[in-house]
Design an enzyme around this catalytic site. Sequence first.
Site, PDB file in Angstrom:
ATOM      1  CG  ASP A   1     -20.989 -80.443   5.563  1.00  0.00           C
ATOM      2  OD1 ASP A   1     -21.637 -80.786   6.697  1.00  0.00           O
ATOM      3  OD2 ASP A   1     -20.175 -79.346   5.512  1.00  0.00           O
TER       4      ASP A   1
ATOM      5  CG  ASN B   1     -14.878 -73.389   5.481  1.00  0.00           C
ATOM      6  OD1 ASN B   1     -14.867 -74.362   6.340  1.00  0.00           O
ATOM      7  ND2 ASN B   1     -15.888 -73.265   4.500  1.00  0.00           N
TER       8      ASN B   1
HETATM    9  N1  EPU Z   1     -13.840 -81.241  -6.868  1.00  0.00           N
HETATM   10  C1  EPU Z   1     -13.375 -82.322  -7.638  1.00  0.00           C
HETATM   11  N2  EPU Z   1     -12.092 -82.720  -7.371  1.00  0.00           N
HETATM   12  C2  EPU Z   1     -11.311 -82.303  -6.388  1.00  0.00           C
HETATM   13  C3  EPU Z   1     -11.786 -81.314  -5.733  1.00  0.00           C
HETATM   14  C4  EPU Z   1     -12.916 -80.478  -5.804  1.00  0.00           C
HETATM   15  O1  EPU Z   1     -14.337 -82.580  -8.507  1.00  0.00           O
HETATM   16  O2  EPU Z   1     -10.174 -82.759  -6.370  1.00  0.00           O
HETATM   17  C5  EPU Z   1     -15.057 -80.593  -7.071  1.00  0.00           C
HETATM   18  C6  EPU Z   1     -15.943 -81.167  -5.716  1.00  0.00           C
HETATM   19  O3  EPU Z   1     -16.490 -82.173  -5.767  1.00  0.00           O
HETATM   20  C7  EPU Z   1     -16.958 -79.770  -5.716  1.00  0.00           C
HETATM   21  C8  EPU Z   1     -16.150 -78.584  -6.305  1.00  0.00           C
HETATM   22  O4  EPU Z   1     -15.102 -79.152  -7.032  1.00  0.00           O
HETATM   23  O5  EPU Z   1     -17.828 -79.875  -6.686  1.00  0.00           O
HETATM   24  C9  EPU Z   1     -15.790 -77.611  -5.432  1.00  0.00           C
HETATM   25  O6  EPU Z   1     -15.256 -78.296  -4.368  1.00  0.00           O
HETATM   26  P1  EPU Z   1     -14.241 -77.408  -3.410  1.00  0.00           P
HETATM   27  O7  EPU Z   1     -12.703 -78.088  -3.521  1.00  0.00           O
HETATM   28  O8  EPU Z   1     -13.977 -75.841  -4.025  1.00  0.00           O
HETATM   29  O9  EPU Z   1     -14.721 -77.274  -2.080  1.00  0.00           O
HETATM   30  P2  EPU Z   1     -14.212 -77.815  -0.599  1.00  0.00           P
HETATM   31  O10 EPU Z   1     -12.607 -77.484  -0.377  1.00  0.00           O
HETATM   32  O11 EPU Z   1     -14.306 -79.595  -0.571  1.00  0.00           O
HETATM   33  C10 EPU Z   1     -14.709 -75.745   0.820  1.00  0.00           C
HETATM   34  C11 EPU Z   1     -15.331 -75.694   2.021  1.00  0.00           C
HETATM   35  C12 EPU Z   1     -16.972 -75.843   1.597  1.00  0.00           C
HETATM   36  C13 EPU Z   1     -17.325 -74.941   0.583  1.00  0.00           C
HETATM   37  C14 EPU Z   1     -16.645 -74.825  -0.684  1.00  0.00           C
HETATM   38  C15 EPU Z   1     -16.912 -74.153  -1.704  1.00  0.00           C
HETATM   39  C16 EPU Z   1     -13.882 -76.170   3.638  1.00  0.00           C
HETATM   40  C17 EPU Z   1     -13.617 -77.178   4.647  1.00  0.00           C
HETATM   41  N3  EPU Z   1     -15.275 -76.450   2.667  1.00  0.00           N
HETATM   42  O12 EPU Z   1     -14.903 -77.212   0.426  1.00  0.00           O
HETATM   43  O13 EPU Z   1     -17.723 -75.534   2.762  1.00  0.00           O
HETATM   44  O14 EPU Z   1     -18.544 -75.023   0.247  1.00  0.00           O
HETATM   45  O15 EPU Z   1     -15.095 -74.911  -0.356  1.00  0.00           O
HETATM   46  O16 EPU Z   1     -16.671 -72.767  -1.220  1.00  0.00           O
HETATM   47  O17 EPU Z   1     -13.413 -75.212   3.397  1.00  0.00           O
HETATM   48  C18 EPU Z   1     -19.030 -75.501   4.701  1.00  0.00           C
HETATM   49  O18 EPU Z   1     -18.290 -75.055   5.191  1.00  0.00           O
HETATM   50  O19 EPU Z   1     -20.219 -75.980   5.100  1.00  0.00           O
HETATM   51  C19 EPU Z   1     -18.657 -76.045   3.515  1.00  0.00           C
HETATM   52  C20 EPU Z   1     -18.900 -77.302   2.882  1.00  0.00           C
END
Ligand code: EPU
EC number: 2.5.1.7
Length: 421
Positions: A121, A28
């Site tokens: 995912d 990530n």
């Molecule tokens: N969210 C919103 N609106 C947005 C953005 C996010 O509602 O515009 C919500 C999401 O739906 C979720 C929460 O905020 O409920 C957190 O989402 P976040 O944006 O922090 O997560 P992400 O960037 O989509 C990354 C990692 C995930 C990890 C999460 C939390 C990557 C590619 N993915 O996801 O990793 O679980 O941060 O730390 O960096 C994995 O590696 O298996 C994985 C899923």
Amino acid sequence: MASSSLDRFRITGGCRLEGEVTVTGAKNSVLKLMAASLLAVGTTTIHNVPDIADVDIMADLLTRLGCTVKHEGSVVTIEVPAAPLHRADYDLVRKMRASINVLGPLVARVGKAEVALPGGDAIGSRGLDFHIKGLESLGATAHVEHGYVIAEAPNGLTGTAIELDFPSVGATENLMTAAVLAQGVTTIDNAAREPDLVDLGEFLIGMGAQIDGLGSPLITITGVKELKPTDHTTITDRIIAGTWAFAAAMTQGDITIHGGRADHMEVMLEKLTHAGAIVTSTQDGIRVQMNQRPRAIDVATLPYPGFATDLLPFIIGMNAVADGHSIVTENVFESRFMFVNELMRLGAQITVDGHHASIDGIPQLSGAPVEATDIRAGAGLVLAALVSDGETTVDGAFHIDRGYPNFAEQLVSLGAKVSRE
Ligand code: EPU
């Protein structure tokens, strides 16, 4: 990395894991660094890149945008042209959530981005509203049309004060990578604090960006006119390190994790200690030993520095064979508990109510065919199979390949009976 959608893991349970593993670069982090390389014309080099399927997908995506990407051993070089293309198509983006990270750099550099709504995912709805609202406050127009996010800023972006409703990792990254080339100062309040995001910030600073407050909830970015390519070594993967720490604890084993950074896993290691593990620092990592059946522990996932949502399958797996009753609460992704249904096929005693899982530990699970639904759930099921009586097959190995290099080989080197078919 070669992987077929039909591949599965076959595990014979009942092994104590013992030995040493080396943790590679953080998925990530490296995916975001690759996307951010779009910000500078020329060749950026990234070291400590893991051999995982997601790196190949990001390389394909950057190639489609006009870059030349080479991946040799653990080094990736990305040659970025003066005028990259701006459209990231559905066929690639749907495979991986991190594809959305090209949005900020493209708007900032090219003035336009069309990025298919990402897949990744099956762990929850994963909106993009914070990304879109943030880009709009930087002066872009942004909307969703025919399954694509379309953002435009033909006259460039302008620094502003942004406050996120939730410390979203992806939104903080996209807005930071857009703001580095904006005119003036941008602040991102309630920013994510994950080590991967700090790594991205340091990568951008290496390119010439001006960023303060990385790792804190308030990031300040002073825009610069131009960035230059850089040479950067990715931090190690705290979720993989955490996976091995849980593997040691669950199997009452003893694993030395080279490259495991205790400073990135404080809450998790404290929880493992409460469960009865002995955690010690080594010269280049940590060692986790467990000499007894783990004690059940209550955990609530939270954004960093809280207990990582990515480790949820492991804490639930451990509690399923622990001594006592526990409650595990998921606060980040509503569908992470999909994995629980599979774990229950192995005999785990779990009831889910909303975002709480109530777990009654039993001494041993019972092998069965199960299916991985995402990267961490897949790895969690393989660990659960190690503490199951008899044989388990985990279908959907490709999910695990997206985040864990040579997972089966590493398990075998620790004494597990695992094969891939
Ligand atoms: N969210 C919103 N609106 C947005 C953005 C996010 O509602 O515009 C919500 C999401 O739906 C979720 C929460 O905020 O409920 C957190 O989402 P976040 O944006 O922090 O997560 P992400 O960037 O989509 C990354 C990692 C995930 C990890 C999460 C939390 C990557 C590619 N993915 O996801 O990793 O679980 O941060 O730390 O960096 C994995 O590696 O298996 C994985 C899923």
